[in-house]
Each structure stands twice: as C-alpha cells, then as structure tokens.
Design a protein around this motif. Structure first.
Motif, PDB file in Angstrom:
ATOM      1  N   GLU A  22     -22.037  60.863  -1.616  1.00 12.57           N
ATOM      2  CA  GLU A  22     -22.188  59.399  -1.547  1.00 12.57           C
ATOM      3  C   GLU A  22     -21.022  58.717  -2.253  1.00 12.57           C
ATOM      4  OE1 GLU A  22     -24.648  55.989  -0.459  1.00 12.57           O
ATOM      5  OE2 GLU A  22     -24.847  58.122   0.002  1.00 12.57           O
ATOM      6  N   SER A  23     -20.419  57.708  -1.587  1.00 14.97           N
ATOM      7  CA  SER A  23     -19.298  56.968  -2.161  1.00 14.97           C
ATOM      8  C   SER A  23     -19.786  55.912  -3.142  1.00 14.97           C
ATOM      9  CB  SER A  23     -18.491  56.295  -1.047  1.00 14.97           C
ATOM     10  OG  SER A  23     -17.946  57.252  -0.169  1.00 14.97           O
ATOM     11  N   ILE A  24     -19.060  55.763  -4.222  1.00 14.61           N
ATOM     12  CA  ILE A  24     -19.402  54.769  -5.240  1.00 14.61           C
ATOM     13  C   ILE A  24     -18.143  54.001  -5.619  1.00 14.61           C
ATOM     14  CG2 ILE A  24     -20.333  54.392  -7.558  1.00 14.61           C
ATOM     15  CD1 ILE A  24     -21.822  57.001  -7.322  1.00 14.61           C
ATOM     16  N   SER A  25     -18.253  52.666  -5.641  1.00 12.86           N
ATOM     17  CA  SER A  25     -17.138  51.835  -6.102  1.00 12.86           C
ATOM     18  C   SER A  25     -17.424  51.347  -7.517  1.00 12.86           C
ATOM     19  CB  SER A  25     -16.931  50.644  -5.170  1.00 12.86           C
ATOM     20  OG  SER A  25     -18.021  49.747  -5.209  1.00 12.86           O
ATOM     21  N   VAL A  26     -16.383  51.373  -8.357  1.00 15.05           N
ATOM     22  CA  VAL A  26     -16.520  51.005  -9.767  1.00 15.05           C
ATOM     23  C   VAL A  26     -15.376  50.070 -10.132  1.00 15.05           C
ATOM     24  CG1 VAL A  26     -16.796  51.848 -12.125  1.00 15.05           C
ATOM     25  CG2 VAL A  26     -17.403  53.340 -10.197  1.00 15.05           C
ATOM     26  N   PRO A  27     -15.657  48.879 -10.668  1.00 13.40           N
ATOM     27  CA  PRO A  27     -14.572  47.962 -11.052  1.00 13.40           C
ATOM     28  C   PRO A  27     -13.941  48.348 -12.382  1.00 13.40           C
ATOM     29  CG  PRO A  27     -16.689  46.992 -11.593  1.00 13.40           C
ATOM     30  CD  PRO A  27     -16.987  48.290 -10.879  1.00 13.40           C
ATOM     31  N   PHE A  28     -12.701  47.899 -12.587  1.00 12.17           N
ATOM     32  CA  PHE A  28     -11.986  48.012 -13.863  1.00 12.17           C
ATOM     33  C   PHE A  28     -11.745  49.448 -14.305  1.00 12.17           C
ATOM     34  CE2 PHE A  28     -14.669  44.058 -14.229  1.00 12.17           C
ATOM     35  CZ  PHE A  28     -13.660  43.198 -13.804  1.00 12.17           C
ATOM     36  N   VAL A  29     -11.527  50.329 -13.334  1.00 10.28           N
ATOM     37  CA  VAL A  29     -11.189  51.717 -13.642  1.00 10.28           C
ATOM     38  C   VAL A  29      -9.853  52.041 -12.992  1.00 10.28           C
ATOM     39  CG1 VAL A  29     -13.588  52.436 -13.878  1.00 10.28           C
ATOM     40  CG2 VAL A  29     -12.478  52.562 -11.634  1.00 10.28           C
ATOM     41  N   LEU A  30      -9.319  53.220 -13.337  1.00  9.13           N
ATOM     42  CA  LEU A  30      -8.036  53.660 -12.783  1.00  9.13           C
ATOM     43  C   LEU A  30      -8.166  55.075 -12.258  1.00  9.13           C
ATOM     44  CD1 LEU A  30      -5.669  52.288 -15.585  1.00  9.13           C
ATOM     45  CD2 LEU A  30      -6.093  51.296 -13.322  1.00  9.13           C
ATOM     46  N   ARG A  61      -3.642  52.925 -18.540  1.00  6.12           N
ATOM     47  CA  ARG A  61      -4.525  51.855 -19.025  1.00  6.12           C
ATOM     48  C   ARG A  61      -3.876  51.119 -20.188  1.00  6.12           C
ATOM     49  NH1 ARG A  61      -9.763  50.068 -18.806  1.00  6.12           N
ATOM     50  NH2 ARG A  61     -10.285  51.587 -17.176  1.00  6.12           N
ATOM     51  N   VAL A  62      -3.968  49.777 -20.139  1.00  4.28           N
ATOM     52  CA  VAL A  62      -3.408  48.936 -21.193  1.00  4.28           C
ATOM     53  C   VAL A  62      -4.434  47.867 -21.572  1.00  4.28           C
ATOM     54  CG1 VAL A  62      -0.999  49.265 -20.496  1.00  4.28           C
ATOM     55  CG2 VAL A  62      -2.329  47.371 -19.522  1.00  4.28           C
ATOM     56  N   GLN A  63      -4.172  47.195 -22.692  1.00  6.10           N
ATOM     57  CA  GLN A  63      -5.019  46.083 -23.105  1.00  6.10           C
ATOM     58  C   GLN A  63      -4.711  44.875 -22.223  1.00  6.10           C
ATOM     59  OE1 GLN A  63      -7.390  46.245 -25.372  1.00  6.10           O
ATOM     60  NE2 GLN A  63      -7.996  44.092 -25.225  1.00  6.10           N
ATOM     61  N   HIS A  79      -5.921  45.608 -16.583  1.00  8.02           N
ATOM     62  CA  HIS A  79      -6.117  46.767 -17.466  1.00  8.02           C
ATOM     63  C   HIS A  79      -5.143  47.894 -17.126  1.00  8.02           C
ATOM     64  CE1 HIS A  79      -8.280  47.580 -13.801  1.00  8.02           C
ATOM     65  NE2 HIS A  79      -8.515  48.830 -14.152  1.00  8.02           N
ATOM     66  N   SER A  80      -4.227  47.646 -16.179  1.00  9.41           N
ATOM     67  CA  SER A  80      -3.303  48.677 -15.723  1.00  9.41           C
ATOM     68  C   SER A  80      -1.856  48.270 -15.969  1.00  9.41           C
ATOM     69  CB  SER A  80      -3.502  48.921 -14.221  1.00  9.41           C
ATOM     70  OG  SER A  80      -2.484  49.744 -13.704  1.00  9.41           O
ATOM     71  N   GLN A  81      -1.020  49.234 -16.335  1.00  8.49           N
ATOM     72  CA  GLN A  81       0.408  48.983 -16.372  1.00  8.49           C
ATOM     73  C   GLN A  81       0.876  48.534 -14.986  1.00  8.49           C
ATOM     74  OE1 GLN A  81       3.128  51.644 -18.443  1.00  8.49           O
ATOM     75  NE2 GLN A  81       1.372  52.868 -19.159  1.00  8.49           N
ATOM     76  N   TYR A  82       1.888  47.678 -14.962  1.00  6.15           N
ATOM     77  CA  TYR A  82       2.282  47.113 -13.674  1.00  6.15           C
ATOM     78  C   TYR A  82       2.781  48.154 -12.666  1.00  6.15           C
ATOM     79  CZ  TYR A  82       4.263  44.167 -10.110  1.00  6.15           C
ATOM     80  OH  TYR A  82       4.548  43.595  -8.904  1.00  6.15           O
ATOM     81  N   PRO A  83       3.592  49.128 -13.053  1.00  8.37           N
ATOM     82  CA  PRO A  83       3.997  50.140 -12.061  1.00  8.37           C
ATOM     83  C   PRO A  83       2.822  50.868 -11.424  1.00  8.37           C
ATOM     84  CG  PRO A  83       5.415  50.249 -13.983  1.00  8.37           C
ATOM     85  CD  PRO A  83       4.294  49.328 -14.338  1.00  8.37           C
ATOM     86  N   ALA A  84       1.760  51.073 -12.205  1.00 13.01           N
ATOM     87  CA  ALA A  84       0.569  51.736 -11.667  1.00 13.01           C
ATOM     88  C   ALA A  84      -0.173  50.821 -10.700  1.00 13.01           C
ATOM     89  CB  ALA A  84      -0.357  52.164 -12.808  1.00 13.01           C
ATOM     90  N   GLN A  85      -0.172  49.513 -10.979  1.00 10.92           N
ATOM     91  CA  GLN A  85      -0.762  48.563 -10.035  1.00 10.92           C
ATOM     92  C   GLN A  85      -0.073  48.684  -8.670  1.00 10.92           C
ATOM     93  OE1 GLN A  85      -0.990  44.457 -11.294  1.00 10.92           O
ATOM     94  NE2 GLN A  85      -1.248  45.005 -13.438  1.00 10.92           N
TER      95      GLN A  85
END
Length: 430
Positions: A22-30, A61-63, A79-85
């Motif tokens: 089963e697929s699950i979506s979670v906000p604010f994770v990486l 992950r960043v502040q 919550h993510s470094q820009y290159p990772a975004q």
C-alpha cells in the motif's frame, strides 16, 4: 508506524510503502529518511499520513528559514537544502512524463536563480485578530486564517508594503474603518522593486481608497497605483464580481522591464512571478529561433512575442484577454489577436496557415485534446511548450508525440523554490 521514504511525489509529499504494498504519502520528509507516522486518511489507491518524527535524517535536511513553515500552506520544501529540492523536482518531472508513456526523453536541463525573495507578487488575506488587523495566508490544508510575521520567498518590498498597510490601519481610524471591509490584498512589484501596484478585494464598494493610498505612500513611496475590486462569496468558491469598476488611484498598471523590453502589465494581469528568471525563460524559448512566421499562443502580455520578433518576419500573438497585448504589441511584423487559442487554431486550419514555430504557454489545465488535434493539422515544424503543471504537460505531450512530434529539449526552470511547483519548457519538432 515506521516507514522508509523512497522518493518525492508531485504535491510536496514523500512516498513510502507498507509491507503489503500500500502506498503512503507523508509531508515534510525527504528521500531516504526513516520516519514514524500516523495514518490520517485512506484513499482509493493510497493512504495519507502525518509525520510524527524523523528517526533518521537525510543529510539534505535543514532548519526551515521561515517561522511559519509547516503551518502555512505556501511552502513544502523549506526543510531541504536547495540542490536536493531541485533533484526531487527533476525526479518528479521524469517519472510523470514516463508514466504518461513518454519513454524516450531528453536529458533534463535545470535552470535556477536565488531561492529566496524571488516573488514579484503576493496575495494576502486580511482578518481581525482580537482588535488588530492582521495579514496572512491559509493554514495548511484548511481555509483557516494564519496570521504571518514574514514571508521570505517574496520580494522585500511586498512584505514592507503589507506591514505598512497594517501600520496605517493601526494609526488612522478612517483607514481602519475602510479596511474593515477588505478581504484580501495583492501587491505586485517590478523586478527592481522600484514601483508597486496594490489591489484591495472588498466586500462592498466604498469611497476612501485614495486617502488610504496617500497615507501608505509615507511608508511606501514606491506605490504608484491601486484599485479595489468587489469580492463576493458564492458557495465554497470565491468569485471576483466585475459588473462595474470600483475606485482607482494612480496608474492602472506597471511597466515591467525585462532585458531591453518594457511590458505593460495592468493591475491584476498575469506576469511570470519569479523576478530573477524571466530573462532565462525568454532565452530558452526564443533565442536563436528564426523563420517567416511564428505564433505565440496564450501570449499574455507578449513576454515571448517581442523576443520572437528578433528572428521572425512576422509574429502573431494570441490571447483571450488581449486588451494589454493589442495596445502594446504593434508595428511592422507584429499582429495581436484577441481570441481563445482553440478558436484561433480552428480558423488557421481552414486557412491552411503554417508557421515555422509555435510557442504555447497555457494555464495549469494545459492545452487539451482539441488543441493538440488542431496542431496536428497545422503541422508546424517546431513547437515550444511552456508548462506550470507536469501532469497536464505529460498528457498533452503524449498526444503530440502520437501524431509525429519528437521531444528535442527538456528544461526545468525552477520558478517556485521552496514549493513543489515547477516550470517546464519542452522543445518539440517533426
């Protein structure tokens, strides 16, 4: 439950799977993080969870920079470094296009600028909190008002203007009474932040806008024009009522300079929101393209049309709300048409017109099946498709590929850092 985040999905959440698949979506994770979540909603094909805590952080992950991140519905990736975004967006774009059946894709070329203070437009809600007028956004996932103290993705002038409006309301009883009928406020600035427009959405027509603006200019001398618009509530949807013009003050728009061109943007008119990347958009779309005839469909204020005149003998710019375009896009080799794209193409097919290039920058809904069918009859040798929604873009590209077009270039232009939104430019040819 504990979950391993496998990747990012369009909309800002991360994707994980339970042991049963089963697929699950979670906000604010990486991607790569181990998290503990609580299942909140069960949908037909997946479940939605809320994040309880991160058990193993990603190195990306960043502040978050903004104190409202997580509560505010505007940003998803702070919550993510820009290159990772950017990497997440590239992956989402690739997977979305492949899922639509587009298997042979060009390498994604990404284009970026500063990820902060980039927005030239902001629209805020106005609400009384206690006895104080506050500005804010919607709380994430709701229509509940969230008063804010900062918005670091907007140009500094925009937030200074919002603060000045609240200060005028606090200091002047007449302005406070006038703003008690205001529902929302929108500010729009030039890229250099030297000029500002303001639109106030109100519950009822009332005199007093000019006095408010004169008081605001003490704090914001960049304010050159303002207007009020009547906003009525019709069920769950808000609609702007336009039976008659309300009060205006100052100029009715801005002259927005991009490169060597000045674009007149009427108050409330559409213009690209990232003040740092408009030049790059024009370069990708129009530079080194030439021929006898080019069409710019969904032309807006003619952002691409003017650049295309450097390489084409004639440029036809088509826009359904074309008043500004008709007034500004004039001269030899320039023709502005106030029409929907589908109506224009229907006539063009009958007249057997065939441009060497078609540029399309539709709204989020994309161009759709009928436009793609008409484009297949026009048979332009090259199409440049500018899109703000990868899902509708993928749908339309599949239709165009099925009638003989191939994808030559694929550009991701990150007009919306800190959010899940992304802009794509695709170059197609026959």
């Amino acid at each position: 439950m504990k979950l391993q985040i496998e990747g990012a999905i369009y909309g800002g959440a991360g994707l994980a799977h339970q042991t049963d698949g089963e697929s699950i979506s979670v906000p604010f994770v990486l991607p790569g993080e181990l998290v503990e979540v609580d299942i909140r909603h069960k949908r037909k094909n997946f479940e939605e969870a809320s994040l309880l805590r991160v058990l193993k952080d990603s190195e990306d992950r960043v502040q978050p920079t903004c104190i409202h991140f997580g509560e505010c519905g505007g940003c998803q990736y702070q919550h993510s470094q820009y290159p990772a975004q950017l990497k997440m967006k590239e992956s989402i774009l690739q997977e979305t296009l492949e899922h639509a059946g587009l298997k042979t894709l060009p390498v994604i070329q990404s284009h970026t600028a500063s990820p902060w203070a980039y927005r030239n437009r902001v629209r805020l809600r106005l609400e009384e909190v206690g006895s104080t007028l506050r500005a804010g956004y919607n709380r994430r996932g709701t229509n509940e008002f969230l008063a804010i103290q900062e918005c670091p993705i907007t140009a500094p002038l925009l937030w200074r203007a919002a603060q000045s409006l609240l200060q005028v309301a606090a200091e002047n009883p007449a302005s406070r009474r006038w703003l008690s009928n205001a529902v929302e406020i929108e500010f729009f600035t030039t890229g250099d932040e030297k000029k500002l427009q303001m639109t106030v959405l109100v519950r009822k027509d009332q005199p007093g806008l000019a006095a408010l603006c004169e008081r605001m200019r003490r704090f914001v001398p960049e304010l050159v024009g303002a207007g009020s618009a009547l906003l009525k509530r019709a069920g769950p949807q808000r609609q702007i009522q336009k039976p008659r013009p309300l009060e205006n003050w100052g100029t009715r728009g801005l002259s927005y300079q991009v490169g060597n061109e000045d674009y007149w943007v009427s108050r409330g008119g559409f213009f690209q929101v990232n003040r740092f990347l408009i030049d790059e958009l024009i370069r990708i779309v129009a530079t080194n393209r030439q021929g006898l005839l080019a069409w710019d469909l969904y032309a807006g204020v003619g952002l691409f049309s003017r650049a295309l005149t450097n390489g084409f003998q004639q440029v036809v710019a088509v826009e359904a709300a074309g008043a500004d375009l008709i007034n500004s896009f004039k001269g030899a080799g320039r023709r502005a048409v106030e029409s929907t794209t589908v109506e224009f193409l229907r006539k063009a097919v009958v007249q057997r017109e065939r441009p060497q290039l078609i540029v399309m920058d539709p709204p989020r809904a994309g161009v759709g099946a009928e436009v793609c069918s008409l484009l297949a009859k026009v048979l332009s040798p090259q199409i440049v498709y500018v899109s703000c929604d990868p899902v509708t873009l993928a749908r339309d590209l599949k239709l165009l590929v099925d009638v003989g077009y191939r994808l030559d270039e694929l550009h991701l232009v990150d007009l919306f850092p800190q959010t899940f939104h992304l802009e794509t430019i695709v170059v197609l040819s026959r």
